[in-house]
Design an enzyme around this catalytic site. Structure first.
Site, PDB file in Angstrom:
ATOM      1  N   GLU A 116       0.826  -1.216   0.000  1.00  0.00           N
ATOM      2  CA  GLU A 116       0.000   0.000   0.000  1.00  0.00           C
ATOM      3  C   GLU A 116       0.862   1.269   0.000  1.00  0.00           C
ATOM      4  O   GLU A 116       0.413   2.321   0.436  1.00  0.00           O
ATOM      5  CB  GLU A 116      -0.949   0.017   1.209  1.00  0.00           C
ATOM      6  N   HIS A 140      -2.554   1.703   8.539  1.00  0.00           N
ATOM      7  CA  HIS A 140      -3.647   0.925   7.948  1.00  0.00           C
ATOM      8  C   HIS A 140      -3.809  -0.362   8.751  1.00  0.00           C
ATOM      9  O   HIS A 140      -2.840  -1.108   8.932  1.00  0.00           O
ATOM     10  CB  HIS A 140      -3.331   0.607   6.490  1.00  0.00           C
ATOM     11  N   HIS A 142      -6.668  -3.787   9.814  1.00  0.00           N
ATOM     12  CA  HIS A 142      -7.883  -4.543   9.491  1.00  0.00           C
ATOM     13  C   HIS A 142      -8.741  -4.652  10.754  1.00  0.00           C
ATOM     14  O   HIS A 142      -8.809  -5.704  11.391  1.00  0.00           O
ATOM     15  CB  HIS A 142      -7.507  -5.922   8.941  1.00  0.00           C
ATOM     16  N   HIS A 211     -12.763  -3.968   4.228  1.00  0.00           N
ATOM     17  CA  HIS A 211     -11.308  -4.159   4.248  1.00  0.00           C
ATOM     18  C   HIS A 211     -10.665  -3.643   5.549  1.00  0.00           C
ATOM     19  O   HIS A 211      -9.947  -4.390   6.210  1.00  0.00           O
ATOM     20  CB  HIS A 211     -10.697  -3.463   3.025  1.00  0.00           C
TER      21      HIS A 211
HETATM   22  O1  2HA Z   1      -1.653  -7.124   3.257  1.00  0.00           O
HETATM   23  O2  2HA Z   1      -3.343  -4.853   4.394  1.00  0.00           O
HETATM   24  O3  2HA Z   1      -4.208  -3.770   2.169  1.00  0.00           O
HETATM   25  C1  2HA Z   1      -1.426  -5.800   3.474  1.00  0.00           C
HETATM   26  C2  2HA Z   1      -2.701  -5.090   3.397  1.00  0.00           C
HETATM   27  C3  2HA Z   1      -3.173  -4.680   2.070  1.00  0.00           C
HETATM   28 ZN    ZN Z   2      -5.267  -4.105   4.108  1.00  0.00          ZN
END
Ligand code: 2HA
Ligand code: ZN
Length: 275
Positions: A116, A140, A142, A211
């Site tokens: 990313e 970022h 999840h 996501h």
């Molecule tokens: O695997 O989170 O968005 C890495 C991520 C891709």
């Molecule tokens: Zn991701």
């Protein structure tokens, strides 16, 4: 100075582990980046390698030309960052156009920066501009409950912001600007980076439908704290909706205005609509 002992590397590694402990980083999920301060670069310069080849970023970030970033590696597991940081993370340098990068430290067993990277760098470019250089961290994750909410709420900034503000009293104080929502898109490329960085013009957090989430902040504590607060609010909301289809009572628009005036924050009126 030994790069592993610098404050910013220690803070980065701790944050990666904090995120893993929260359950937000299954397998190689998630990524983290930090824009180094000039004095941090000067401190470590003698320890950087000078033979990395220039590689295309996949987008153009002229506002970040010549800057250095600490980033997680593509395919690396957050779980392993604390165990073997030199194999999982890297310091990269951008060229004088903001179009290519080269690795100056880390990823000692090979590899490249996060998949990313375009989204991270485009977000950094926007945030550096709109915060006068204050924001340095892009994260970022999840986040389970936020992801779950993207299956049951309309994918609109106004609705996510209002629902999250209503779910815990401190939320409007922690993210008075609200949150943006990116519809489902293919991850890892320039298109999702463009969509996310457009939201970063006005928000510090952007949700990726089905996501996860991106957060931006001045330092590791503030950025992790923002992710944590939003995810906790989503968890409460999801628990409420799991028990009954509607709320018996809630934090009202009037209550939100009262919190705003008491804590000296401004809440955009478009989030305080009548229901
Ligand atoms: O695997 O989170 O968005 C890495 C991520 C891709
Ligand atoms: Zn991701």
């Amino acid at each position: 100075m030994n790069i592993l002992n610098t404050r910013f590397v220690r803070g980065f590694v701790k944050m990666a582990d904090d995120g893993f402990q929260q359950g937000w980083h299954e397998r190689n999920g998630g990524n983290l980046s930090y824009r180094l301060k000039e004095e941090e670069v000067q401190h470590i310069l003698p320890r950087l390698m000078d033979h990395g080849t220039w590689q295309p970023i996949g987008t153009s970030v002229p506002g970040l030309a010549g800057e250095y970033f600490l980033v997680t590696g593509s395919g690396k597991y957050f779980r392993n960052v604390i165990v073997d940081p030199e194999a999982c993370i890297a310091i990269i340098e951008l060229d004088d156009k903001g179009e290519n990068y080269r690795i100056r430290w880390g990823l000692v067993e090979g590899g490249k920066p996060t998949s990313e990277l375009p989204a991270h760098l485009m977000n950094h470019e926007v945030k550096k501009r709109v915060t006068d250089g204050k924001h340095r961290v892009i994260y970022h994750a999840h986040t389970t409950n936020v992801i779950a909410l993207t299956f049951i709420l309309p994918l609109k900034d106004e609705i996510f912001t209002r629902e999250l503000w209503e779910s815990a009293t401190e939320c409007p104080v922690v993210f008075p600007g609200g949150v943006g929502v990116v519809p489902w898109m293919v991850p890892g490329g320039r298109d999702i980076a463009v969509a996310t960085s457009a939201l970063m013009e006005k928000y510090d957090a952007a949700i990726w439908a089905h996501h996860g989430m991106f957060c931006s902040g001045e330092d590791f504590d503030l950025t992790f704290g923002l992710m944590h607060t939003i995810e906790k609010s989503a968890e409460i909301l999801l628990k409420v909706y799991s028990v009954r289809p509607d709320k018996l009572q809630t934090i009202t628009a009037e209550n939100l205005r009262a919190v705003a005036s008491s804590f000296n924050v401004t809440l955009p009126e478009r989030f305080l609509y009548e229901k």
